[in-house]
Write a protein that holds these residues in place. Sequence first.
Motif, PDB file in Angstrom:
ATOM      1  N   VAL A 196       0.860  -1.181   0.000  1.00  0.00           N
ATOM      2  CA  VAL A 196       0.000   0.000   0.000  1.00  0.00           C
ATOM      3  C   VAL A 196       0.894   1.228   0.000  1.00  0.00           C
ATOM      4  CG1 VAL A 196      -1.718   1.303   1.322  1.00  0.00           C
ATOM      5  CG2 VAL A 196      -1.836  -1.192   1.257  1.00  0.00           C
ATOM      6  N   ILE A 197       0.612   2.167  -0.881  1.00  0.00           N
ATOM      7  CA  ILE A 197       1.337   3.432  -0.925  1.00  0.00           C
ATOM      8  C   ILE A 197       0.361   4.542  -0.547  1.00  0.00           C
ATOM      9  CG2 ILE A 197       2.591   5.064  -2.385  1.00  0.00           C
ATOM     10  CD1 ILE A 197       3.532   2.625  -4.017  1.00  0.00           C
ATOM     11  N   ALA A 220      -4.827 -16.964  -2.431  1.00  0.00           N
ATOM     12  CA  ALA A 220      -5.260 -16.522  -1.101  1.00  0.00           C
ATOM     13  C   ALA A 220      -6.776 -16.636  -0.977  1.00  0.00           C
ATOM     14  CB  ALA A 220      -4.830 -15.077  -0.871  1.00  0.00           C
ATOM     15  N   ASP A 221      -7.218 -16.942   0.235  1.00  0.00           N
ATOM     16  CA  ASP A 221      -8.663 -16.906   0.444  1.00  0.00           C
ATOM     17  C   ASP A 221      -9.077 -15.497   0.880  1.00  0.00           C
ATOM     18  OD1 ASP A 221      -8.123 -16.676   3.183  1.00  0.00           O
ATOM     19  OD2 ASP A 221      -8.637 -18.743   3.632  1.00  0.00           O
ATOM     20  N   LYS A 222     -10.346 -15.232   0.819  1.00  0.00           N
ATOM     21  CA  LYS A 222     -10.886 -13.896   1.082  1.00  0.00           C
ATOM     22  C   LYS A 222     -10.480 -13.379   2.458  1.00  0.00           C
ATOM     23  CE  LYS A 222     -15.334 -11.474   1.234  1.00  0.00           C
ATOM     24  NZ  LYS A 222     -15.399 -10.979   2.587  1.00  0.00           N
ATOM     25  N   GLU A 223     -10.625 -14.197   3.476  1.00  0.00           N
ATOM     26  CA  GLU A 223     -10.327 -13.772   4.841  1.00  0.00           C
ATOM     27  C   GLU A 223      -8.845 -13.439   5.022  1.00  0.00           C
ATOM     28  OE1 GLU A 223     -10.473 -16.089   8.952  1.00  0.00           O
ATOM     29  OE2 GLU A 223     -12.470 -15.801   8.085  1.00  0.00           O
ATOM     30  N   GLU A 224      -7.985 -14.265   4.472  1.00  0.00           N
ATOM     31  CA  GLU A 224      -6.542 -14.023   4.558  1.00  0.00           C
ATOM     32  C   GLU A 224      -6.185 -12.712   3.857  1.00  0.00           C
ATOM     33  OE1 GLU A 224      -2.358 -16.309   3.455  1.00  0.00           O
ATOM     34  OE2 GLU A 224      -4.173 -16.824   2.344  1.00  0.00           O
ATOM     35  N   LEU A 225      -6.745 -12.515   2.686  1.00  0.00           N
ATOM     36  CA  LEU A 225      -6.476 -11.304   1.917  1.00  0.00           C
ATOM     37  C   LEU A 225      -6.943 -10.064   2.673  1.00  0.00           C
ATOM     38  CD1 LEU A 225      -5.369 -10.227  -0.734  1.00  0.00           C
ATOM     39  CD2 LEU A 225      -7.626 -10.554  -1.734  1.00  0.00           C
ATOM     40  N   GLU A 226      -8.120 -10.125   3.256  1.00  0.00           N
ATOM     41  CA  GLU A 226      -8.643  -8.983   4.023  1.00  0.00           C
ATOM     42  C   GLU A 226      -7.743  -8.663   5.214  1.00  0.00           C
ATOM     43  OE1 GLU A 226     -13.400  -9.525   3.046  1.00  0.00           O
ATOM     44  OE2 GLU A 226     -12.597 -10.354   4.899  1.00  0.00           O
ATOM     45  N   GLU A 227      -7.328  -9.686   5.944  1.00  0.00           N
ATOM     46  CA  GLU A 227      -6.461  -9.470   7.109  1.00  0.00           C
ATOM     47  C   GLU A 227      -5.130  -8.842   6.716  1.00  0.00           C
ATOM     48  OE1 GLU A 227      -6.026 -13.171   9.204  1.00  0.00           O
ATOM     49  OE2 GLU A 227      -8.159 -13.267   9.703  1.00  0.00           O
ATOM     50  N   LEU A 228      -4.541  -9.330   5.641  1.00  0.00           N
ATOM     51  CA  LEU A 228      -3.251  -8.801   5.199  1.00  0.00           C
ATOM     52  C   LEU A 228      -3.382  -7.392   4.627  1.00  0.00           C
ATOM     53  CD1 LEU A 228      -1.719 -12.067   3.737  1.00  0.00           C
ATOM     54  CD2 LEU A 228      -1.073 -10.895   5.853  1.00  0.00           C
ATOM     55  N   MET A 229      -4.505  -7.088   4.015  1.00  0.00           N
ATOM     56  CA  MET A 229      -4.745  -5.721   3.530  1.00  0.00           C
ATOM     57  C   MET A 229      -4.785  -4.750   4.713  1.00  0.00           C
ATOM     58  SD  MET A 229      -4.908  -5.279   0.280  1.00  0.00           S
ATOM     59  CE  MET A 229      -5.609  -3.662   0.349  1.00  0.00           C
ATOM     60  N   VAL A 230      -5.435  -5.154   5.784  1.00  0.00           N
ATOM     61  CA  VAL A 230      -5.504  -4.315   6.982  1.00  0.00           C
ATOM     62  C   VAL A 230      -4.101  -4.083   7.536  1.00  0.00           C
ATOM     63  CG1 VAL A 230      -6.318  -4.213   9.372  1.00  0.00           C
ATOM     64  CG2 VAL A 230      -7.887  -4.894   7.563  1.00  0.00           C
ATOM     65  N   VAL A 231      -3.292  -5.139   7.578  1.00  0.00           N
ATOM     66  CA  VAL A 231      -1.917  -5.009   8.073  1.00  0.00           C
ATOM     67  C   VAL A 231      -1.133  -4.010   7.220  1.00  0.00           C
ATOM     68  CG1 VAL A 231       0.289  -6.231   8.327  1.00  0.00           C
ATOM     69  CG2 VAL A 231      -1.824  -7.308   9.121  1.00  0.00           C
ATOM     70  N   ALA A 232      -1.185  -4.156   5.900  1.00  0.00           N
ATOM     71  CA  ALA A 232      -0.447  -3.261   5.006  1.00  0.00           C
ATOM     72  C   ALA A 232      -0.954  -1.823   5.107  1.00  0.00           C
ATOM     73  CB  ALA A 232      -0.545  -3.757   3.568  1.00  0.00           C
ATOM     74  N   LEU A 233      -2.262  -1.646   5.164  1.00  0.00           N
ATOM     75  CA  LEU A 233      -2.835  -0.301   5.306  1.00  0.00           C
ATOM     76  C   LEU A 233      -2.393   0.350   6.606  1.00  0.00           C
ATOM     77  CD1 LEU A 233      -6.402  -1.061   3.976  1.00  0.00           C
ATOM     78  CD2 LEU A 233      -4.889   0.690   3.049  1.00  0.00           C
ATOM     79  N   ASN A 234      -2.455  -0.388   7.700  1.00  0.00           N
ATOM     80  CA  ASN A 234      -2.056   0.174   8.987  1.00  0.00           C
ATOM     81  C   ASN A 234      -0.577   0.534   9.023  1.00  0.00           C
ATOM     82  OD1 ASN A 234      -4.561   0.268  10.254  1.00  0.00           O
ATOM     83  ND2 ASN A 234      -4.416  -1.837  10.941  1.00  0.00           N
ATOM     84  N   LYS A 235       0.258  -0.268   8.384  1.00  0.00           N
ATOM     85  CA  LYS A 235       1.688   0.047   8.327  1.00  0.00           C
ATOM     86  C   LYS A 235       1.926   1.337   7.536  1.00  0.00           C
ATOM     87  CE  LYS A 235       3.700  -4.553   8.881  1.00  0.00           C
ATOM     88  NZ  LYS A 235       4.515  -5.609   8.224  1.00  0.00           N
ATOM     89  N   ALA A 236       1.241   1.483   6.414  1.00  0.00           N
ATOM     90  CA  ALA A 236       1.396   2.696   5.601  1.00  0.00           C
ATOM     91  C   ALA A 236       0.905   3.917   6.368  1.00  0.00           C
ATOM     92  CB  ALA A 236       0.640   2.552   4.280  1.00  0.00           C
ATOM     93  N   LEU A 237      -0.236   3.798   7.033  1.00  0.00           N
ATOM     94  CA  LEU A 237      -0.778   4.935   7.781  1.00  0.00           C
ATOM     95  C   LEU A 237       0.094   5.284   8.984  1.00  0.00           C
ATOM     96  CD1 LEU A 237      -4.599   4.173   7.562  1.00  0.00           C
ATOM     97  CD2 LEU A 237      -3.268   5.834   6.237  1.00  0.00           C
ATOM     98  N   ALA A 238       0.699   4.291   9.611  1.00  0.00           N
ATOM     99  CA  ALA A 238       1.609   4.559  10.731  1.00  0.00           C
ATOM    100  C   ALA A 238       2.841   5.315  10.237  1.00  0.00           C
ATOM    101  CB  ALA A 238       2.010   3.255  11.415  1.00  0.00           C
ATOM    102  N   GLN A 239       3.365   4.916   9.094  1.00  0.00           N
ATOM    103  CA  GLN A 239       4.511   5.628   8.529  1.00  0.00           C
ATOM    104  C   GLN A 239       4.121   7.056   8.173  1.00  0.00           C
ATOM    105  OE1 GLN A 239       7.297   4.335   5.858  1.00  0.00           O
ATOM    106  NE2 GLN A 239       7.750   2.475   6.974  1.00  0.00           N
ATOM    107  N   ALA A 240       2.938   7.232   7.606  1.00  0.00           N
ATOM    108  CA  ALA A 240       2.465   8.573   7.254  1.00  0.00           C
ATOM    109  C   ALA A 240       2.355   9.438   8.502  1.00  0.00           C
ATOM    110  CB  ALA A 240       1.112   8.486   6.539  1.00  0.00           C
TER     111      ALA A 240
END
Length: 104
Positions: A35-36, A56-76
């Motif tokens: 995520v940028i 990937a299954d739907k649940e795994e993808l959703e969880e990992l998207m949240v992780v990537a989004l939170n990391k990007a927002l924390a850096q921001a």
Amino acid sequence: MFDKLFQAQQKAEEVKKRLDNISVSGEAEGGKIRVISSANKEIKEVSIDADFFQNADKEELEELMVVALNKALAQAENVSQSEMQAVSQDLIGGMGGLGSLFNK
């Protein structure tokens, strides 16, 4: 005094414009999801590795998207705080002897 407030407002606008042009990223699953974001916490891009997406299954993808989004927002947030802190120091330093009024 109003000059200082106006100057502070101008500096804040300059920082906001600068933050719009700074990119940060967050990744999950070893970079397979990325995520940028701008440093103003606006998501600019999301990319998912095609092979990973297929398997990937739907649940795994959703969880990992949240992780990537939170990391990007924390850096921001970190970049934003650093920029605002630098501007605050400039403004406080520019107030001259005004700060000594409160020490008496």
